[in-house]
Design a protein around this motif. Structure first.
Motif, short mmCIF file in Angstrom:
data_model
loop_
_atom_site.label_atom_id
_atom_site.label_comp_id
_atom_site.label_asym_id
_atom_site.label_seq_id
_atom_site.Cartn_x
_atom_site.Cartn_y
_atom_site.Cartn_z
N GLN A 89 -42.38 -16.56 11.39
CA GLN A 89 -41.49 -15.41 11.24
C GLN A 89 -40.24 -15.52 12.11
OE1 GLN A 89 -44.29 -12.33 12.17
NE2 GLN A 89 -45.07 -12.19 10.08
N MET A 90 -40.24 -16.48 13.03
CA MET A 90 -39.10 -16.64 13.94
C MET A 90 -38.04 -17.60 13.40
SD MET A 90 -41.28 -16.87 17.48
CE MET A 90 -39.91 -17.53 18.45
N GLY A 91 -38.27 -18.18 12.22
CA GLY A 91 -37.27 -19.06 11.63
C GLY A 91 -37.04 -20.32 12.44
N THR A 92 -35.76 -20.65 12.66
CA THR A 92 -35.42 -21.88 13.38
C THR A 92 -36.03 -21.91 14.77
OG1 THR A 92 -33.32 -22.02 12.16
CG2 THR A 92 -33.52 -23.32 14.18
N GLU A 93 -35.91 -20.82 15.50
CA GLU A 93 -36.47 -20.75 16.85
C GLU A 93 -37.99 -20.89 16.82
OE1 GLU A 93 -34.74 -20.81 19.62
OE2 GLU A 93 -33.01 -21.01 18.30
N GLY A 94 -38.60 -20.38 15.77
CA GLY A 94 -40.05 -20.54 15.64
C GLY A 94 -40.44 -21.99 15.47
N GLY A 95 -39.61 -22.75 14.73
CA GLY A 95 -39.87 -24.17 14.57
C GLY A 95 -39.77 -24.91 15.90
N VAL A 96 -38.75 -24.58 16.68
CA VAL A 96 -38.59 -25.19 18.01
C VAL A 96 -39.78 -24.86 18.90
CG1 VAL A 96 -37.17 -25.23 20.10
CG2 VAL A 96 -36.07 -25.16 17.85
N GLU A 97 -40.19 -23.59 18.87
CA GLU A 97 -41.33 -23.16 19.70
C GLU A 97 -42.63 -23.82 19.23
OE1 GLU A 97 -43.40 -20.89 22.68
OE2 GLU A 97 -41.39 -21.74 22.40
N ALA A 98 -42.80 -23.97 17.92
CA ALA A 98 -44.00 -24.62 17.39
C ALA A 98 -44.08 -26.06 17.87
CB ALA A 98 -43.99 -24.57 15.86
N ALA A 99 -42.95 -26.75 17.88
CA ALA A 99 -42.92 -28.13 18.37
C ALA A 99 -43.29 -28.19 19.84
CB ALA A 99 -41.54 -28.73 18.13
N ARG A 100 -42.77 -27.24 20.62
CA ARG A 100 -43.08 -27.22 22.06
C ARG A 100 -44.56 -26.95 22.30
NH1 ARG A 100 -43.98 -23.91 26.17
NH2 ARG A 100 -43.96 -22.06 24.82
N LEU A 101 -45.11 -25.97 21.61
CA LEU A 101 -46.52 -25.63 21.80
C LEU A 101 -47.43 -26.77 21.36
CD1 LEU A 101 -46.53 -21.93 20.54
CD2 LEU A 101 -46.77 -22.73 22.90
N LEU A 102 -47.10 -27.41 20.25
CA LEU A 102 -47.92 -28.53 19.78
C LEU A 102 -47.85 -29.69 20.76
CD1 LEU A 102 -49.72 -29.81 17.67
CD2 LEU A 102 -47.68 -30.42 16.36
N ASN A 157 -37.17 -23.98 5.32
CA ASN A 157 -36.25 -25.06 5.69
C ASN A 157 -35.72 -24.85 7.10
OD1 ASN A 157 -36.26 -26.68 3.32
ND2 ASN A 157 -35.03 -25.15 2.28
N LYS A 158 -35.43 -23.60 7.44
CA LYS A 158 -34.94 -23.30 8.79
C LYS A 158 -36.01 -23.61 9.83
CE LYS A 158 -32.01 -19.56 6.98
NZ LYS A 158 -31.78 -18.10 6.96
N PHE A 159 -37.24 -23.19 9.53
CA PHE A 159 -38.35 -23.45 10.46
C PHE A 159 -38.56 -24.96 10.63
CE2 PHE A 159 -42.79 -24.40 11.27
CZ PHE A 159 -43.11 -23.55 12.32
N ALA A 160 -38.57 -25.69 9.51
CA ALA A 160 -38.78 -27.14 9.55
C ALA A 160 -37.68 -27.83 10.32
CB ALA A 160 -38.87 -27.69 8.13
N GLY A 161 -36.43 -27.35 10.15
CA GLY A 161 -35.31 -27.93 10.89
C GLY A 161 -35.47 -27.74 12.38
N GLY A 162 -35.90 -26.54 12.79
CA GLY A 162 -36.13 -26.28 14.20
C GLY A 162 -37.26 -27.14 14.77
N PHE A 163 -38.33 -27.29 13.99
CA PHE A 163 -39.47 -28.10 14.41
C PHE A 163 -39.05 -29.55 14.61
CE2 PHE A 163 -43.18 -30.75 13.62
CZ PHE A 163 -44.17 -30.14 14.39
N THR A 164 -38.29 -30.08 13.67
CA THR A 164 -37.85 -31.48 13.72
C THR A 164 -36.92 -31.72 14.90
OG1 THR A 164 -38.09 -31.71 11.32
CG2 THR A 164 -36.68 -33.30 12.44
N ARG A 165 -36.05 -30.75 15.19
CA ARG A 165 -35.13 -30.91 16.32
C ARG A 165 -35.79 -30.62 17.66
NH1 ARG A 165 -31.83 -28.03 12.72
NH2 ARG A 165 -32.13 -26.10 13.91
N GLY A 166 -36.94 -29.95 17.63
CA GLY A 166 -37.58 -29.50 18.85
C GLY A 166 -38.05 -30.61 19.78
N GLN A 167 -38.50 -31.74 19.20
CA GLN A 167 -39.01 -32.85 19.99
C GLN A 167 -38.50 -34.16 19.38
OE1 GLN A 167 -40.82 -32.64 22.84
NE2 GLN A 167 -40.85 -30.39 22.74
N PRO A 168 -38.26 -35.19 20.19
CA PRO A 168 -37.64 -36.42 19.69
C PRO A 168 -38.39 -37.10 18.56
CG PRO A 168 -37.65 -36.39 22.10
CD PRO A 168 -38.47 -35.22 21.66
N LEU A 169 -39.72 -37.10 18.60
CA LEU A 169 -40.50 -37.84 17.60
C LEU A 169 -41.26 -36.91 16.64
CD1 LEU A 169 -41.93 -40.74 19.81
CD2 LEU A 169 -39.95 -40.79 18.30
N PHE A 170 -40.78 -35.68 16.49
CA PHE A 170 -41.42 -34.72 15.60
C PHE A 170 -40.64 -34.61 14.30
CE2 PHE A 170 -44.28 -31.85 18.37
CZ PHE A 170 -44.57 -32.90 19.22
N ASP A 171 -41.36 -34.60 13.18
CA ASP A 171 -40.73 -34.44 11.87
C ASP A 171 -41.60 -33.55 10.97
OD1 ASP A 171 -38.28 -36.14 11.76
OD2 ASP A 171 -39.70 -37.70 12.30
#
Length: 428
Positions: A89-102, A157-171
Protein backbone atom coordinates in the motif's frame (compact mmCIF):
# COMPACT_ATOMS: atom_id res chain seq x y z
CA UNK A 1 101.82 -75.72 -35.86
CA UNK A 2 98.05 -75.95 -35.54
CA UNK A 3 96.36 -78.53 -37.60
CA UNK A 4 93.61 -77.71 -40.05
CA UNK A 5 90.99 -79.12 -37.73
CA UNK A 6 92.13 -76.90 -34.87
CA UNK A 7 92.13 -73.85 -37.17
CA UNK A 8 88.58 -74.63 -38.25
CA UNK A 9 87.51 -74.93 -34.62
CA UNK A 10 89.07 -71.55 -33.84
CA UNK A 11 87.28 -70.00 -36.82
CA UNK A 12 83.97 -71.36 -35.56
CA UNK A 13 84.68 -69.92 -32.14
CA UNK A 14 85.54 -66.56 -33.74
CA UNK A 15 82.27 -66.55 -35.66
CA UNK A 16 80.42 -67.37 -32.46
CA UNK A 17 82.19 -64.48 -30.69
CA UNK A 18 81.33 -62.15 -33.56
CA UNK A 19 77.68 -63.30 -33.52
CA UNK A 20 77.47 -62.77 -29.75
CA UNK A 21 79.08 -59.33 -30.13
CA UNK A 22 76.55 -58.43 -32.81
CA UNK A 23 73.72 -59.53 -30.56
CA UNK A 24 75.17 -57.36 -27.83
CA UNK A 25 75.43 -54.42 -30.20
CA UNK A 26 71.85 -54.99 -31.40
CA UNK A 27 70.64 -55.19 -27.83
CA UNK A 28 72.50 -52.02 -26.91
CA UNK A 29 71.02 -50.31 -29.96
CA UNK A 30 67.51 -51.38 -28.96
CA UNK A 31 68.14 -50.21 -25.41
CA UNK A 32 69.30 -46.84 -26.73
CA UNK A 33 66.19 -46.57 -28.91
CA UNK A 34 63.92 -47.50 -26.01
CA UNK A 35 65.75 -45.05 -23.81
CA UNK A 36 65.23 -42.33 -26.41
CA UNK A 37 61.54 -43.12 -26.61
CA UNK A 38 61.25 -43.07 -22.82
CA UNK A 39 63.21 -39.84 -22.70
CA UNK A 40 60.91 -38.25 -25.28
CA UNK A 41 57.83 -39.53 -23.46
CA UNK A 42 59.18 -38.25 -20.16
CA UNK A 43 59.80 -34.83 -21.70
CA UNK A 44 56.25 -34.82 -23.11
CA UNK A 45 54.78 -35.84 -19.76
CA UNK A 46 56.92 -33.27 -18.01
CA UNK A 47 55.63 -30.58 -20.36
CA UNK A 48 52.05 -31.72 -19.77
CA UNK A 49 52.63 -31.66 -16.05
CA UNK A 50 54.01 -28.15 -16.28
CA UNK A 51 50.97 -27.04 -18.28
CA UNK A 52 48.60 -28.74 -15.85
CA UNK A 53 50.40 -27.23 -12.89
CA UNK A 54 50.20 -23.79 -14.46
CA UNK A 55 46.51 -24.26 -15.25
CA UNK A 56 45.86 -25.47 -11.71
CA UNK A 57 47.59 -22.39 -10.31
CA UNK A 58 45.42 -20.17 -12.51
CA UNK A 59 42.27 -21.99 -11.38
CA UNK A 60 43.33 -21.66 -7.77
CA UNK A 61 43.90 -17.94 -8.27
CA UNK A 62 40.48 -17.59 -9.94
CA UNK A 63 38.86 -19.71 -7.24
CA UNK A 64 40.40 -17.53 -4.54
CA UNK A 65 39.18 -14.46 -6.42
CA UNK A 66 35.67 -15.91 -6.55
CA UNK A 67 35.79 -16.65 -2.87
CA UNK A 68 36.07 -12.91 -2.32
CA UNK A 69 32.57 -12.38 -3.77
CA UNK A 70 30.36 -15.18 -2.37
CA UNK A 71 26.61 -14.59 -2.31
CA UNK A 72 23.30 -16.10 -1.25
CA UNK A 73 20.46 -16.26 -3.77
CA UNK A 74 16.86 -15.60 -2.69
CA UNK A 75 14.62 -16.92 -5.47
CA UNK A 76 10.90 -16.12 -5.20
CA UNK A 77 7.79 -16.93 -7.24
CA UNK A 78 6.09 -13.58 -6.77
CA UNK A 79 2.74 -14.75 -8.14
CA UNK A 80 2.09 -16.62 -4.92
CA UNK A 81 4.58 -15.12 -2.46
CA UNK A 82 2.82 -11.78 -1.97
CA UNK A 83 4.47 -8.99 -0.03
CA UNK A 84 2.95 -7.71 3.21
CA UNK A 85 -0.21 -5.57 2.88
CA UNK A 86 1.28 -2.44 4.43
CA UNK A 87 4.30 -2.57 2.15
CA UNK A 88 2.19 -2.95 -0.99
CA UNK A 89 0.00 0.00 0.00
CA UNK A 90 3.03 2.29 0.30
CA UNK A 91 3.84 2.17 -3.43
CA UNK A 92 7.43 3.05 -4.33
CA UNK A 93 8.46 3.61 -0.71
CA UNK A 94 6.90 0.28 0.18
CA UNK A 95 9.09 -1.42 -2.39
CA UNK A 96 12.21 0.21 -0.92
CA UNK A 97 11.14 -0.80 2.59
CA UNK A 98 10.38 -4.38 1.46
CA UNK A 99 13.88 -4.67 0.03
CA UNK A 100 15.39 -3.38 3.28
CA UNK A 101 13.35 -5.74 5.47
CA UNK A 102 14.11 -8.74 3.28
CA UNK A 103 17.81 -7.91 3.28
CA UNK A 104 17.84 -7.65 7.08
CA UNK A 105 15.89 -10.90 7.47
CA UNK A 106 18.31 -12.80 5.24
CA UNK A 107 21.32 -11.34 7.05
CA UNK A 108 19.88 -12.34 10.41
CA UNK A 109 19.23 -15.88 9.17
CA UNK A 110 22.78 -16.24 7.85
CA UNK A 111 24.35 -14.73 10.95
CA UNK A 112 22.52 -17.23 13.17
CA UNK A 113 24.41 -20.07 11.45
CA UNK A 114 27.82 -18.38 11.14
CA UNK A 115 29.01 -19.71 14.49
CA UNK A 116 32.63 -20.45 13.56
CA UNK A 117 31.93 -24.19 13.66
CA UNK A 118 29.80 -24.86 10.58
CA UNK A 119 31.91 -25.06 7.43
CA UNK A 120 28.85 -24.68 5.19
CA UNK A 121 28.05 -21.25 6.67
CA UNK A 122 31.66 -20.14 7.20
CA UNK A 123 31.81 -16.41 6.61
CA UNK A 124 28.07 -16.25 5.88
CA UNK A 125 27.80 -12.88 7.60
CA UNK A 126 29.88 -11.41 4.77
CA UNK A 127 27.99 -12.98 1.86
CA UNK A 128 26.32 -10.63 -0.57
CA UNK A 129 22.58 -11.05 -1.05
CA UNK A 130 21.03 -11.48 -4.50
CA UNK A 131 17.22 -11.49 -4.78
CA UNK A 132 15.13 -12.34 -7.82
CA UNK A 133 11.34 -12.10 -7.58
CA UNK A 134 9.46 -13.15 -10.75
CA UNK A 135 5.75 -12.51 -11.27
CA UNK A 136 3.08 -11.95 -13.89
CA UNK A 137 2.49 -8.25 -13.31
CA UNK A 138 -0.77 -8.16 -15.29
CA UNK A 139 -2.43 -10.89 -13.22
CA UNK A 140 -0.87 -9.95 -9.89
CA UNK A 141 -1.64 -6.23 -10.14
CA UNK A 142 -5.29 -6.95 -10.94
CA UNK A 143 -5.53 -9.36 -8.00
CA UNK A 144 -4.03 -6.77 -5.64
CA UNK A 145 -6.52 -4.16 -6.83
CA UNK A 146 -9.38 -6.59 -6.35
CA UNK A 147 -8.15 -7.42 -2.86
CA UNK A 148 -8.08 -3.70 -2.04
CA UNK A 149 -4.31 -3.66 -1.43
CA UNK A 150 -3.61 -1.24 -4.26
CA UNK A 151 -5.74 1.39 -5.96
CA UNK A 152 -4.49 0.98 -9.53
CA UNK A 153 -2.82 -1.70 -11.63
CA UNK A 154 0.03 0.78 -12.11
CA UNK A 155 0.83 0.69 -8.38
CA UNK A 156 2.59 -2.67 -8.67
CA UNK A 157 5.08 -1.18 -11.14
CA UNK A 158 5.84 1.57 -8.64
CA UNK A 159 6.33 -0.96 -5.84
CA UNK A 160 8.55 -3.17 -8.04
CA UNK A 161 10.62 -0.15 -9.06
CA UNK A 162 11.20 0.79 -5.43
CA UNK A 163 12.11 -2.80 -4.54
CA UNK A 164 14.61 -3.05 -7.40
CA UNK A 165 16.25 0.26 -6.50
CA UNK A 166 16.24 -0.53 -2.79
CA UNK A 167 19.25 -2.88 -2.83
CA UNK A 168 22.09 -3.31 -5.38
CA UNK A 169 21.38 -6.96 -6.23
CA UNK A 170 17.58 -6.98 -5.82
CA UNK A 171 15.23 -7.32 -8.80
CA UNK A 172 11.43 -7.63 -9.01
CA UNK A 173 10.86 -8.78 -12.59
CA UNK A 174 7.75 -8.99 -14.78
CA UNK A 175 7.88 -12.53 -16.21
CA UNK A 176 5.07 -11.82 -18.69
CA UNK A 177 1.56 -13.17 -19.07
CA UNK A 178 2.53 -16.66 -20.20
CA UNK A 179 1.28 -19.33 -17.81
CA UNK A 180 4.72 -20.71 -16.96
CA UNK A 181 6.61 -17.40 -17.30
CA UNK A 182 7.83 -17.12 -13.71
CA UNK A 183 8.32 -20.89 -13.44
CA UNK A 184 10.66 -20.91 -16.45
CA UNK A 185 12.76 -18.00 -15.16
CA UNK A 186 13.11 -19.56 -11.71
CA UNK A 187 14.13 -22.96 -13.05
CA UNK A 188 16.75 -21.53 -15.41
CA UNK A 189 18.36 -19.31 -12.77
CA UNK A 190 18.33 -22.10 -10.17
CA UNK A 191 20.03 -24.55 -12.55
CA UNK A 192 22.62 -21.93 -13.48
CA UNK A 193 23.63 -20.92 -9.96
CA UNK A 194 23.29 -24.17 -8.00
CA UNK A 195 26.57 -25.28 -9.60
CA UNK A 196 28.34 -21.96 -9.00
CA UNK A 197 31.10 -21.90 -6.39
CA UNK A 198 30.23 -18.28 -5.70
CA UNK A 199 26.63 -19.12 -4.84
CA UNK A 200 26.95 -20.43 -1.29
CA UNK A 201 23.28 -20.83 -0.50
CA UNK A 202 19.83 -20.64 -2.09
CA UNK A 203 16.67 -19.60 -0.28
CA UNK A 204 13.84 -20.93 -2.42
CA UNK A 205 10.40 -19.33 -2.37
CA UNK A 206 8.23 -21.61 -4.45
CA UNK A 207 6.85 -24.13 -1.98
CA UNK A 208 3.24 -23.60 -3.03
CA UNK A 209 3.72 -25.46 -6.32
CA UNK A 210 4.65 -29.14 -6.31
CA UNK A 211 5.89 -28.65 -9.86
CA UNK A 212 9.10 -27.33 -8.30
CA UNK A 213 9.72 -30.68 -6.57
CA UNK A 214 11.43 -31.99 -9.70
CA UNK A 215 13.79 -29.00 -9.56
CA UNK A 216 14.83 -29.52 -5.95
CA UNK A 217 14.82 -33.33 -5.62
CA UNK A 218 18.12 -33.99 -7.50
CA UNK A 219 19.95 -31.79 -4.98
CA UNK A 220 18.82 -33.54 -1.80
CA UNK A 221 22.40 -34.63 -1.12
CA UNK A 222 23.44 -30.97 -0.99
CA UNK A 223 20.40 -29.88 0.98
CA UNK A 224 22.61 -27.94 3.38
CA UNK A 225 22.96 -25.33 0.61
CA UNK A 226 19.19 -24.97 0.16
CA UNK A 227 16.61 -23.47 2.49
CA UNK A 228 12.88 -23.31 1.77
CA UNK A 229 10.85 -20.14 2.30
CA UNK A 230 7.33 -20.58 3.63
CA UNK A 231 4.59 -18.04 2.94
CA UNK A 232 0.84 -18.22 2.43
CA UNK A 233 0.79 -21.80 1.11
CA UNK A 234 3.23 -24.59 1.90
CA UNK A 235 2.78 -27.84 0.01
CA UNK A 236 3.46 -30.67 2.45
CA UNK A 237 5.30 -32.69 -0.21
CA UNK A 238 8.24 -30.30 0.18
CA UNK A 239 8.65 -31.43 3.79
CA UNK A 240 9.67 -34.90 2.59
CA UNK A 241 12.74 -33.42 0.85
CA UNK A 242 14.36 -32.77 4.20
CA UNK A 243 15.31 -29.14 3.56
CA UNK A 244 15.18 -26.54 6.31
CA UNK A 245 12.12 -24.28 6.08
CA UNK A 246 11.93 -20.71 7.39
CA UNK A 247 9.52 -17.76 7.25
CA UNK A 248 9.91 -14.00 6.88
CA UNK A 249 6.49 -12.90 8.25
CA UNK A 250 7.33 -9.18 8.23
CA UNK A 251 8.09 -9.35 4.49
CA UNK A 252 5.60 -11.78 2.93
CA UNK A 253 1.91 -12.30 3.67
CA UNK A 254 1.15 -15.28 5.87
CA UNK A 255 -2.48 -15.53 4.74
CA UNK A 256 -3.79 -15.76 1.17
CA UNK A 257 -5.28 -12.80 -0.67
CA UNK A 258 -8.99 -12.23 -0.28
CA UNK A 259 -11.18 -14.86 -1.94
CA UNK A 260 -11.37 -14.39 -5.69
CA UNK A 261 -8.15 -12.37 -5.90
CA UNK A 262 -6.18 -15.06 -7.69
CA UNK A 263 -2.57 -14.00 -8.25
CA UNK A 264 -1.99 -16.36 -11.12
CA UNK A 265 -3.24 -15.43 -14.58
CA UNK A 266 -6.92 -15.40 -13.93
CA UNK A 267 -9.62 -12.93 -13.05
CA UNK A 268 -9.08 -9.22 -13.51
CA UNK A 269 -11.02 -6.77 -11.39
CA UNK A 270 -14.09 -4.63 -12.05
CA UNK A 271 -12.76 -1.71 -10.05
CA UNK A 272 -11.50 1.78 -10.75
CA UNK A 273 -9.11 1.92 -13.71
CA UNK A 274 -9.48 -1.81 -14.51
CA UNK A 275 -12.80 -2.53 -16.17
CA UNK A 276 -14.07 -5.96 -17.10
CA UNK A 277 -16.41 -6.42 -20.04
CA UNK A 278 -18.52 -9.55 -20.24
CA UNK A 279 -20.56 -10.51 -23.29
CA UNK A 280 -19.88 -7.17 -24.93
CA UNK A 281 -21.42 -5.11 -22.12
CA UNK A 282 -19.61 -1.85 -21.54
CA UNK A 283 -18.95 -0.72 -17.99
CA UNK A 284 -21.60 1.89 -16.98
CA UNK A 285 -18.97 4.58 -16.41
CA UNK A 286 -17.92 4.42 -20.04
CA UNK A 287 -19.50 6.62 -22.66
CA UNK A 288 -18.88 7.22 -26.32
CA UNK A 289 -19.01 5.37 -29.61
CA UNK A 290 -18.58 1.58 -29.64
CA UNK A 291 -16.13 0.55 -32.36
CA UNK A 292 -15.82 -2.93 -33.94
CA UNK A 293 -14.26 -5.47 -31.59
CA UNK A 294 -15.56 -3.79 -28.45
CA UNK A 295 -13.21 -0.77 -28.52
CA UNK A 296 -14.58 2.39 -26.99
CA UNK A 297 -14.16 5.81 -28.58
CA UNK A 298 -13.71 8.34 -25.78
CA UNK A 299 -11.44 11.13 -24.61
CA UNK A 300 -9.71 9.00 -21.95
CA UNK A 301 -6.43 7.25 -22.71
CA UNK A 302 -7.07 3.52 -22.51
CA UNK A 303 -5.03 0.32 -22.88
CA UNK A 304 -7.20 -2.53 -24.17
CA UNK A 305 -6.60 -6.20 -23.25
CA UNK A 306 -8.13 -9.42 -24.50
CA UNK A 307 -9.11 -12.34 -22.24
CA UNK A 308 -5.49 -13.51 -22.17
CA UNK A 309 -4.33 -10.06 -20.94
CA UNK A 310 -2.61 -9.36 -24.26
CA UNK A 311 -2.67 -5.77 -25.42
CA UNK A 312 -4.70 -5.19 -28.56
CA UNK A 313 -4.77 -1.96 -30.53
CA UNK A 314 -8.07 -0.34 -31.56
CA UNK A 315 -8.87 -0.26 -35.28
CA UNK A 316 -8.00 2.86 -37.27
CA UNK A 317 -11.20 3.74 -39.07
CA UNK A 318 -11.65 6.40 -41.76
CA UNK A 319 -8.43 5.90 -43.74
CA UNK A 320 -8.76 6.27 -47.52
CA UNK A 321 -6.37 5.59 -50.38
CA UNK A 322 -6.53 9.27 -51.21
CA UNK A 323 -5.48 10.03 -47.65
CA UNK A 324 -2.52 7.65 -47.91
CA UNK A 325 -1.42 9.37 -51.11
CA UNK A 326 -1.61 12.73 -49.36
CA UNK A 327 0.38 11.35 -46.42
CA UNK A 328 3.27 10.14 -48.57
CA UNK A 329 3.39 13.46 -50.41
CA UNK A 330 3.44 15.26 -47.05
CA UNK A 331 6.46 13.35 -45.71
CA UNK A 332 8.35 13.21 -49.01
CA UNK A 333 10.77 15.94 -47.94
CA UNK A 334 10.38 15.93 -44.15
CA UNK A 335 9.00 13.28 -41.80
CA UNK A 336 6.42 14.17 -39.19
CA UNK A 337 7.44 14.43 -35.53
CA UNK A 338 5.76 11.41 -33.95
CA UNK A 339 5.89 12.67 -30.37
CA UNK A 340 4.59 16.14 -31.25
CA UNK A 341 1.60 14.95 -33.27
CA UNK A 342 0.66 11.87 -31.20
CA UNK A 343 1.70 12.80 -27.67
CA UNK A 344 1.71 16.58 -27.78
CA UNK A 345 5.32 16.81 -26.60
CA UNK A 346 8.56 16.89 -28.56
CA UNK A 347 11.74 15.38 -27.05
CA UNK A 348 14.02 17.92 -28.76
CA UNK A 349 16.42 19.57 -26.33
CA UNK A 350 16.16 23.33 -25.60
CA UNK A 351 18.16 25.32 -28.11
CA UNK A 352 18.24 22.43 -30.56
CA UNK A 353 15.21 22.65 -32.84
CA UNK A 354 13.49 19.43 -33.90
CA UNK A 355 14.41 18.28 -37.42
CA UNK A 356 10.91 16.86 -38.00
CA UNK A 357 7.68 18.47 -39.19
CA UNK A 358 5.52 20.11 -36.49
CA UNK A 359 3.06 21.69 -38.93
CA UNK A 360 -0.69 21.13 -38.83
CA UNK A 361 -1.80 17.59 -39.74
CA UNK A 362 -5.45 16.78 -40.33
CA UNK A 363 -7.14 13.87 -38.47
CA UNK A 364 -6.90 11.40 -41.37
CA UNK A 365 -3.14 11.89 -41.70
CA UNK A 366 -2.81 11.36 -37.94
CA UNK A 367 -4.55 7.99 -38.38
CA UNK A 368 -2.18 7.06 -41.22
CA UNK A 369 0.82 8.08 -39.09
CA UNK A 370 -0.44 5.70 -36.37
CA UNK A 371 -0.92 2.99 -39.00
CA UNK A 372 2.69 3.32 -40.17
CA UNK A 373 4.06 3.23 -36.63
CA UNK A 374 1.98 0.17 -35.71
CA UNK A 375 3.80 -1.73 -38.44
CA UNK A 376 6.85 -1.48 -36.15
CA UNK A 377 6.85 -3.93 -33.23
CA UNK A 378 6.81 -2.62 -29.69
CA UNK A 379 9.75 -4.12 -27.75
CA UNK A 380 7.43 -5.24 -24.94
CA UNK A 381 4.97 -6.83 -27.36
CA UNK A 382 1.50 -7.58 -26.03
CA UNK A 383 2.64 -7.09 -22.42
CA UNK A 384 3.10 -3.33 -22.97
CA UNK A 385 0.89 -1.16 -20.75
CA UNK A 386 2.19 2.29 -21.68
CA UNK A 387 -0.44 4.85 -22.63
CA UNK A 388 2.16 6.72 -24.70
CA UNK A 389 3.21 3.72 -26.82
CA UNK A 390 2.30 4.15 -30.47
CA UNK A 391 4.06 1.06 -31.84
CA UNK A 392 2.33 -2.19 -32.80
CA UNK A 393 1.50 -4.86 -30.23
CA UNK A 394 0.13 -7.50 -32.63
CA UNK A 395 0.68 -8.22 -36.31
CA UNK A 396 -2.36 -7.05 -38.26
CA UNK A 397 -1.29 -8.19 -41.72
CA UNK A 398 -3.85 -10.51 -43.26
CA UNK A 399 -2.56 -14.08 -43.64
CA UNK A 400 0.86 -13.33 -42.12
CA UNK A 401 2.55 -16.36 -40.51
CA UNK A 402 5.54 -14.62 -38.90
CA UNK A 403 7.74 -15.52 -41.82
CA UNK A 404 10.52 -13.60 -43.51
CA UNK A 405 9.86 -9.87 -43.65
CA UNK A 406 7.70 -9.73 -40.50
CA UNK A 407 9.30 -8.34 -37.34
CA UNK A 408 6.53 -9.59 -35.04
CA UNK A 409 7.10 -12.86 -33.16
CA UNK A 410 4.84 -15.86 -33.69
CA UNK A 411 3.16 -15.10 -30.31
CA UNK A 412 1.97 -11.78 -31.72
CA UNK A 413 0.12 -13.38 -34.63
CA UNK A 414 -3.50 -14.58 -34.71
CA UNK A 415 -4.14 -12.76 -31.43
CA UNK A 416 -7.72 -12.65 -30.14
CA UNK A 417 -8.78 -9.05 -30.79
CA UNK A 418 -11.93 -9.09 -28.64
CA UNK A 419 -11.62 -6.57 -25.81
CA UNK A 420 -12.37 -7.97 -22.34
CA UNK A 421 -10.42 -5.59 -20.09
CA UNK A 422 -9.56 -1.91 -20.13
CA UNK A 423 -6.86 -0.05 -18.20
CA UNK A 424 -7.77 3.62 -18.07
CA UNK A 425 -5.35 6.38 -17.16
CA UNK A 426 -5.71 7.77 -13.68
CA UNK A 427 -6.89 11.34 -13.48
CA UNK A 428 -4.61 13.62 -11.49
Amino acid sequence: MLGQEEINGLQLQLEAFRENDQKKLDMIQRLLEEYQKLSDRFEHVENDLEVQTSARRELQIKARALEHKPFVLVLVDGDNYVFDDKLLQMGTEGGVEAARLLCEAVKAELKSHDDGISTIYAGASEWRIMVRVYANFAGLSAALVRAGLQKSVNDLNKFAGGFTRGQPLFDFVDAGIEKEGADHKIRELFDLLIESSQCKHIMFGGCHDQGYLSLLTPHKKSDSRITLLKATTYNEKFRALGYRAIEFPNVFKSVPLAEGANTAIGQMAQVAHVHNRQNGVIHPQMSGQLLPGGFQSCSERVVYLNKGYQRVDPPLLGITEHGRARFWRRIENQHLCNEHHLLGKCPALPGRPCIYDHGYVDPELILILKECLRAQRCKKGSSCRSYDCYYGHTCRRQGCTAGKGCNFSSLLHNVDMEVVYEIREEKA
